[in-house]
Motif scaffolding. Structure first.
Motif, PDB file in Angstrom:
ATOM      1  N   ASN A   1       0.824  -1.157   0.021  1.00 22.50           N
ATOM      2  CA  ASN A   1      -0.038   0.075   0.100  1.00 22.50           C
ATOM      3  C   ASN A   1       0.741   1.225  -0.172  1.00 22.50           C
ATOM      4  N   ILE A   2       1.930   1.024   0.859  1.00 24.16           N
ATOM      5  CA  ILE A   2       2.762   2.576   0.865  1.00 24.16           C
ATOM      6  C   ILE A   2       3.585   2.496  -0.550  1.00 24.16           C
ATOM      7  N   LEU A   3       3.916   1.383  -0.885  1.00 21.91           N
ATOM      8  CA  LEU A   3       4.692   1.385  -2.329  1.00 21.91           C
ATOM      9  C   LEU A   3       3.844   2.097  -3.429  1.00 21.91           C
ATOM     10  N   ASN A   4       2.433   1.730  -3.215  1.00 27.68           N
ATOM     11  CA  ASN A   4       1.661   2.108  -4.404  1.00 27.68           C
ATOM     12  C   ASN A   4       1.479   3.899  -4.196  1.00 27.68           C
ATOM     13  N   GLN A   5       1.440   4.381  -2.945  1.00 27.11           N
ATOM     14  CA  GLN A   5       1.343   5.588  -2.622  1.00 27.11           C
ATOM     15  C   GLN A   5       2.371   6.221  -3.467  1.00 27.11           C
ATOM     16  N   PHE A   6       3.928   5.538  -2.993  1.00 23.36           N
ATOM     17  CA  PHE A   6       4.918   6.001  -3.381  1.00 23.36           C
ATOM     18  C   PHE A   6       4.996   6.098  -4.806  1.00 23.36           C
ATOM     19  N   ARG A   7       4.410   5.060  -5.626  1.00 21.59           N
ATOM     20  CA  ARG A   7       4.516   5.060  -7.120  1.00 21.59           C
ATOM     21  C   ARG A   7       3.558   6.303  -7.720  1.00 21.59           C
ATOM     22  N   GLN A   8       2.407   6.408  -7.060  1.00 20.39           N
ATOM     23  CA  GLN A   8       1.696   7.620  -7.532  1.00 20.39           C
ATOM     24  C   GLN A   8       2.288   9.021  -7.226  1.00 20.39           C
ATOM     25  N   ASP A   9       3.015   9.155  -6.146  1.00 21.32           N
ATOM     26  CA  ASP A   9       3.762  10.407  -5.982  1.00 21.32           C
ATOM     27  C   ASP A   9       4.880  10.705  -6.829  1.00 21.32           C
ATOM     28  N   HIS A  10       5.375   9.456  -7.525  1.00 27.70           N
ATOM     29  CA  HIS A  10       6.349   9.658  -8.186  1.00 27.70           C
ATOM     30  C   HIS A  10       6.220   9.467  -9.840  1.00 27.70           C
ATOM     31  N   GLY A  11       4.995   9.527 -10.109  1.00 23.46           N
ATOM     32  CA  GLY A  11       4.813   9.651 -11.563  1.00 23.46           C
ATOM     33  C   GLY A  11       4.431   8.492 -12.299  1.00 23.46           C
ATOM     34  N   TYR A  12       3.884   7.576 -11.529  1.00 16.78           N
ATOM     35  CA  TYR A  12       3.204   6.313 -12.001  1.00 16.78           C
ATOM     36  C   TYR A  12       2.350   6.370 -13.103  1.00 16.78           C
ATOM     37  N   LYS A  13       1.426   7.403 -13.084  1.00 14.91           N
ATOM     38  CA  LYS A  13       0.249   7.597 -14.202  1.00 14.91           C
ATOM     39  C   LYS A  13       0.943   8.088 -15.262  1.00 14.91           C
ATOM     40  N   ASP A  14       1.793   9.000 -15.096  1.00 14.93           N
ATOM     41  CA  ASP A  14       2.515   9.686 -16.299  1.00 14.93           C
ATOM     42  C   ASP A  14       3.519   8.774 -17.249  1.00 14.93           C
ATOM     43  N   GLY A  15       3.946   7.884 -16.457  1.00 13.28           N
ATOM     44  CA  GLY A  15       4.987   7.026 -17.141  1.00 13.28           C
ATOM     45  C   GLY A  15       6.413   7.490 -16.635  1.00 13.28           C
ATOM     46  N   SER A  16       6.777   8.467 -15.697  1.00 15.45           N
ATOM     47  CA  SER A  16       7.908   8.558 -15.441  1.00 15.45           C
ATOM     48  C   SER A  16       8.408   7.918 -14.275  1.00 15.45           C
TER      49      SER A  16
ATOM     50  N   ILE B   1       8.704  -1.562  11.138  1.00 14.55           N
ATOM     51  CA  ILE B   1       8.929  -0.379  10.729  1.00 14.55           C
ATOM     52  C   ILE B   1       7.491   0.308  10.360  1.00 14.55           C
ATOM     53  N   ALA B   2       7.029   1.602  10.813  1.00 18.26           N
ATOM     54  CA  ALA B   2       5.782   2.251  10.645  1.00 18.26           C
ATOM     55  C   ALA B   2       5.690   2.702   9.197  1.00 18.26           C
ATOM     56  N   PRO B   3       4.456   2.764   8.688  1.00 18.34           N
ATOM     57  CA  PRO B   3       4.016   2.991   7.205  1.00 18.34           C
ATOM     58  C   PRO B   3       4.978   4.360   6.692  1.00 18.34           C
ATOM     59  N   ALA B   4       4.996   5.124   7.592  1.00 17.01           N
ATOM     60  CA  ALA B   4       5.593   6.674   7.475  1.00 17.01           C
ATOM     61  C   ALA B   4       7.243   6.366   7.152  1.00 17.01           C
ATOM     62  N   GLU B   5       7.599   5.457   8.119  1.00 17.70           N
ATOM     63  CA  GLU B   5       9.175   5.398   8.102  1.00 17.70           C
ATOM     64  C   GLU B   5       9.430   4.405   6.703  1.00 17.70           C
ATOM     65  N   LEU B   6       8.525   3.686   6.327  1.00 20.01           N
ATOM     66  CA  LEU B   6       8.946   2.864   4.986  1.00 20.01           C
ATOM     67  C   LEU B   6       8.848   3.624   4.040  1.00 20.01           C
ATOM     68  N   TYR B   7       7.911   4.745   4.016  1.00 12.29           N
ATOM     69  CA  TYR B   7       7.950   5.558   2.755  1.00 12.29           C
ATOM     70  C   TYR B   7       9.083   6.322   2.692  1.00 12.29           C
ATOM     71  N   GLU B   8       9.555   6.858   3.849  1.00  7.07           N
ATOM     72  CA  GLU B   8      10.876   7.762   3.889  1.00  7.07           C
ATOM     73  C   GLU B   8      12.205   6.672   3.462  1.00  7.07           C
ATOM     74  N   GLU B   9      12.119   5.476   3.828  1.00  6.23           N
ATOM     75  CA  GLU B   9      13.120   4.558   3.419  1.00  6.23           C
ATOM     76  C   GLU B   9      13.028   4.472   1.903  1.00  6.23           C
ATOM     77  N   LEU B  10      11.907   4.174   1.428  1.00  9.28           N
ATOM     78  CA  LEU B  10      11.678   4.006  -0.164  1.00  9.28           C
ATOM     79  C   LEU B  10      12.322   5.315  -0.855  1.00  9.28           C
ATOM     80  N   GLU B  11      11.903   6.554  -0.221  1.00  5.62           N
ATOM     81  CA  GLU B  11      12.315   7.629  -0.803  1.00  5.62           C
ATOM     82  C   GLU B  11      13.945   7.890  -0.760  1.00  5.62           C
ATOM     83  N   LYS B  12      14.644   7.331   0.236  1.00 12.05           N
ATOM     84  CA  LYS B  12      16.038   7.378   0.325  1.00 12.05           C
ATOM     85  C   LYS B  12      16.807   6.370  -0.931  1.00 12.05           C
ATOM     86  N   LEU B  13      15.992   5.204  -1.144  1.00 11.88           N
ATOM     87  CA  LEU B  13      16.468   4.091  -1.914  1.00 11.88           C
ATOM     88  C   LEU B  13      16.180   4.438  -3.387  1.00 11.88           C
ATOM     89  N   TYR B  14      15.053   5.300  -3.762  1.00 10.01           N
ATOM     90  CA  TYR B  14      14.533   5.595  -5.276  1.00 10.01           C
ATOM     91  C   TYR B  14      15.783   6.015  -5.894  1.00 10.01           C
TER      92      TYR B  14
END
Length: 230
Positions: A172-187, A211-224
């Protein structure tokens, strides 16, 4: 049942953020038709590709069990979305009542028992195909039967309610991350340094099960990769 309610609420929130306030009417904010049943059977087809089912190719290749579990979680997203949509269009009973209905399924008792054993590959594929068949039905469609078959699949995929919940929250958090980082426009970049984002997310969860959901999002942000290369 608390975990079922939490997952339903997270899914409702994600659908609203992604598709707009009126997503339960079957139309997105961009006037695109939503078909959760199609999402289910198409995801199931991807799930079967976790196995070397082709008798003419890679016959000795080991099944991708981790991918199977992720695909099971993806199907769960769509089953919950369908359940919420049907409730909104007919009963309008709300998240709590939907959760109670799902927990009343006869197969629910199977997933509340801790489990880590996979079933036979062919038996799993047959169960997946049963879910596909159910999702293709129109007049004779039964959400109850679909949910029961799904909970059977959860157990067959070496998951239980606790691990389903954990993976669901991660996806769920990954899906939110995807939407916030251009999943719909293909970027959006789905492969991170040679690994799919699903794999990266699973590894983060394995390294820190609390790991808390917000912390998972932050970790994905670091790794992206786009973030690290900027």
């Amino acid at each position: 049942m608390d975990k079922i309610s939490l997952m339903l609420q997270l899914q409702a929130d994600l659908n609203k953020a992604t598709n707009g306030d009126k997503w339960t009417s079957g139309i997105t904010k961009n006037n695109k038709v939503i078909n959760w049943k199609r999402c289910i059977y198409m995801e199931c087809a991807e799930m079967i590709d976790s196995f070397s089912w082709k008798h003419w190719k890679n016959i000795d290749k080991e099944a991708n069990w981790a991918n199977l579990q992720i695909e099971v979680v993806d199907v769960w997203h769509f089953i919950m979305s369908l359940a919420i949509e049907l409730d909104a269009q007919h009963a309008q009973s709300g998240i709590g009542a939907i959760a109670s209905s799902l927990a009343d399924a006869k197969s629910f008792e199977k997933i509340i028992v801790k489990n880590s054993l996979f079933a036979n590959e062919n038996e799993i594929m047959e169960k997946i195909e049963a879910i596909m068949l159910e999702s293709l039905l129109k007049n004779e469609f039964s959400l109850e039967k679909l949910v029961n078959d799904f909970f059977d699949l959860v157990v067959m995929s070496a998951l239980d309610l606790e691990t389903l919940y954990k993976l669901y929250v991660g996806k769920n958090i990954l899906n939110q991350f995807r939407q916030d980082h251009g999943y719909k426009d293909g970027s959006y970049i789905k492969v991170w340094n040679g690994e799919e984002d699903n794999v990266v997310m699973q590894r983060v969860l394995e390294q820190n099960s609390d790991i808390a959901p917000a912390e998972l999002y932050e970790e994905l942000e670091k790794l992206y990769p786009a973030q690290s290369n900027s």
